[in-house]
Write a protein that holds these residues in place. Structure first.
Motif, PDB file in Angstrom:
ATOM      1  N   CYS A   1     -74.680  13.097  53.376  1.00 34.95           N
ATOM      2  CA  CYS A   1     -75.652  13.298  52.296  1.00 34.95           C
ATOM      3  C   CYS A   1     -75.205  14.332  51.274  1.00 34.95           C
ATOM      4  CB  CYS A   1     -76.997  13.711  52.874  1.00 34.95           C
ATOM      5  SG  CYS A   1     -77.000  15.373  53.588  1.00 34.95           S
TER       6      CYS A   1
ATOM      7  N   CYS B   1     -78.646  15.416  56.473  1.00 34.96           N
ATOM      8  CA  CYS B   1     -78.253  14.390  57.454  1.00 34.96           C
ATOM      9  C   CYS B   1     -77.671  14.964  58.736  1.00 34.96           C
ATOM     10  CB  CYS B   1     -77.261  13.419  56.832  1.00 34.96           C
ATOM     11  SG  CYS B   1     -75.608  14.124  56.666  1.00 34.96           S
TER      12      CYS B   1
ATOM     13  N   CYS C   1     -72.331  17.246  58.605  1.00 37.78           N
ATOM     14  CA  CYS C   1     -71.297  18.243  58.326  1.00 37.78           C
ATOM     15  C   CYS C   1     -71.428  19.490  59.212  1.00 37.78           C
ATOM     16  CB  CYS C   1     -71.324  18.642  56.852  1.00 37.78           C
ATOM     17  SG  CYS C   1     -72.793  19.577  56.409  1.00 37.78           S
TER      18      CYS C   1
ATOM     19  N   CYS D   1     -72.153  21.762  53.391  1.00 37.44           N
ATOM     20  CA  CYS D   1     -72.414  21.035  52.143  1.00 37.44           C
ATOM     21  C   CYS D   1     -73.308  21.829  51.205  1.00 37.44           C
ATOM     22  CB  CYS D   1     -72.997  19.652  52.413  1.00 37.44           C
ATOM     23  SG  CYS D   1     -74.584  19.667  53.261  1.00 37.44           S
TER      24      CYS D   1
HETATM   25  S1  FES Z   1     -76.109  17.895  56.032  1.00 35.20           S
HETATM   26 FE1  FES Z   1     -75.475  15.981  55.297  1.00 35.20          FE
HETATM   27  S2  FES Z   1     -73.463  16.381  54.675  1.00 35.20           S
HETATM   28 FE2  FES Z   1     -74.195  18.329  55.189  1.00 35.20          FE
END
Ligand code: FES
Lengths: 196, 321
Positions: free
Chosen positions: B268, B273, B276, B308
């Protein structure tokens, strides 16, 4: 052993909501009585209880009525009450919380009725109490037999001798029964009462 | 996530000024074929090559999922952001070639719902443009409530009104028009699902109001527009790769890791999400957790970071990467 498709039930806990519908059969009443001990004041003033005592004696009925719910419905069977439940769900607004306690058969049927109006089964409080009797679908004739307590059991529709598998289908709300003696129908294993 | 198949070579076919703050970009495949199918609520990650640096920003697809000959996104200009939106606004013109990712949907409709109730604020309207088209195409039951600052900044309010009539309700801040959320929520039929996209204050307000009104969490869906924020530069040691990196003021930790040649997972790029998530081996300083993924306990413990969107201020940070 835990079976993935086997539903996991919890303990009824009062939820934030504008109204509450509590459904129980037989010993499920005790789960509602336990919930009442944790419920905030005024909880039952906006609650409806639907109860199917079955062969239970009457003391649960009196105890549930003593909670003074806004409505109390007592019926002979879930099947008889299904149209009423459907109507309640159709007309209800968000804010109504659902609770079901008792046999797996009851829980699965309430979940099915709720799913039909778009309510996720995870949004329903469910607690298992009482009989472990199963609702089983014959994979051969698709006929559903209620209250199966033995392993194997005889399909009430096609008469085949079926092994009750631990595979539970949430869509149908039933366990799966598969023919146990397909190779040799004369071989008749003994029935054991295991889902009590 | 940077595997070849995830990347689509696209060309910008049109850039449309929607209002003072918002521009719309149309993408088609360079080879002229159809783009991958997606469902309403999906986003694509756009790679912006700006001189020697590359930014990757997620944008909701707003075109109809029923038509994949092009994808459209809307970009709101953020003058104090990291420069991604300014790059899009100032540099990207029709004919510009860009790499975009396959669509990913972290904000999809629950199609078992009896009704879909959508709440949008500002540029948070974009996923709903796709979702309403998708639902209207299959006779779905939905209602959209859209709060805007004023008429001039009400991106797509006219289009939505035209397409869906009374199902669309607009609230203009400068006219003191306010959504009466408790009343709205109380009147919804059982089995309604709620979707909210907009500023985080709005999302928190909607989620809290819904929880108080007895809406199960399963029925409440939200998408945070957590664009990575700029911040003070910091140094990081990547223990597994054995390298030290510098995270500049206008780049995210994830981008800095990528610039160093690593391909960490992501989906995301907006802190929702969980893809990462990275373990912290040691740190001396304080975390600026900007994600909506980690639990408060994890954040307090300082054992994990979402590169992110999150940053760090202090002496040293060692990550398991
Ligand atoms: S939480 Fe989705 S890429 Fe970092």
């Amino acid at each position: 052993m835990t079976i993935k498709s086997r539903p996991v039930y919890g303990t009824l806990t009062p939820q934030a909501g504008t109204s509450h519908l509590l459904i129980a059969d037989a010993e499920g009443a005790a789960a509602i009585l336990d919930l009442a001990k944790k419920a905030p004041a005024g909880f039952f003033a906006s609650a409806e209880i639907m109860y199917f005592p079955g062969s239970e004696d009457r003391h649960h009925v009196d105890a549930l009525k003593a909670l003074a719910p806004q409505k109390f419905y007592e019926g002979p069977s879930f099947a008889a009450a299904l149209p009423r439940l459907r109507q309640i769900l159709e007309e209800a607004h968000m804010g109504l919380r659902l609770y079901v306690a008792g046999t797996e058969v009851l829980i699965s049927q309430v979940e099915l009725a709720a799913n039909a109006v778009g309510v996720d089964h995870r949004a329903i409080q469910a607690e298992h109490r009482g009989s472990l009797a199963r609702r089983v679908q014959c994979v051969h004739c698709k006929g559903i037999t209620e209250n199966v307590t033995t392993q194997p059991y005889t399909c009430s529709h096609c008469g085949l001798l079926l092994l009750v598998r631990d595979h539970y289908s949430r869509r149908i709300g039933a366990f799966q029964g598969v023919c146990i003696n397909a190779e040799d129908p004369t071989e008749i294993p003994e029935k054991e009462e295991i889902f009590r | 996530m940077k595997s070849g198949s995830n990347r689509i070579e696209a060309v910008v076919t049109d850039v449309v000024t929607v209002n003072d703050l918002v521009k719309r970009f149309h993408f088609q495949r360079v080879d002229g074929g159809l783009l991958p199918t997606f469902s309403g609520g999906a986003h694509t990650v756009v790679e912006m090559r700006d001189g020697d640096r590359t930014r990757l920003n997620p944008y909701s697809l707003m075109s109809s999922p029923l038509d994949t000959h092009d994808y459209t996104i809307s970009v709101r200009r953020d003058d104090v952001g990291r420069g991604g939106s300014l790059f899009m606004h100032n540099q990207v013109k029709p004919g510009h070639r860009m790499i975009i990712s396959n669509p990913v949907n972290l904000f999809s409709l629950d199609l078992r719902a009896r009704k879909h109730l959508m709440i949008a604020g500002g540029i948070g309207i974009t996923p709903f443009l796709a979702q309403t088209s998708q639902l209207a195409g299959r006779g779905g039951n939905f209602e959209l409530h859209y709060s805007v600052r004023n008429e001039a900044l009400a991106s797509y309010a006219d289009v939505l009104k035209q397409r869906h009539g009374k199902r669309v309700n607009i609230y203009r801040d400068d006219h003191e028009e306010r959504l009466d959320l408790p009343t709205l929520l109380a009147g919804q039929p059982l089995g309604t699902h709620l979707y909210v996209c907009g500023p985080s204050g709005m999302i928190d307000w909607v989620r809290k109001t819904a929880a108080d009104a007895g809406w199960p969490v399963e029925n409440v869906h939200y998408e945070h527009f957590a664009a990575p924020q700029p911040g003070k530069p910091f140094e990081v040691t990547l223990a597994v790769s054995g390298i030290g990196i510098h995270v500049g003021e206008n780049e995210s930790l994830l981008e800095a890791i990528e610039t160093a040649g690593l391909n960490p997972p992501y989906l995301c790029r907006g802190g929702v999400c969980g893809q990462c998530e990275t373990n912290v081996i040691s740190h001396d300083g304080k975390f600026l957790h900007n994600d909506h993924w980690l639990s408060d306990e994890d954040k307090a413990a300082g054992c994990k970071i979402m590169p992110c969107v999150s940053r760090f201020e202090g002496k040293s940070l060692v990550l398991e990467r």
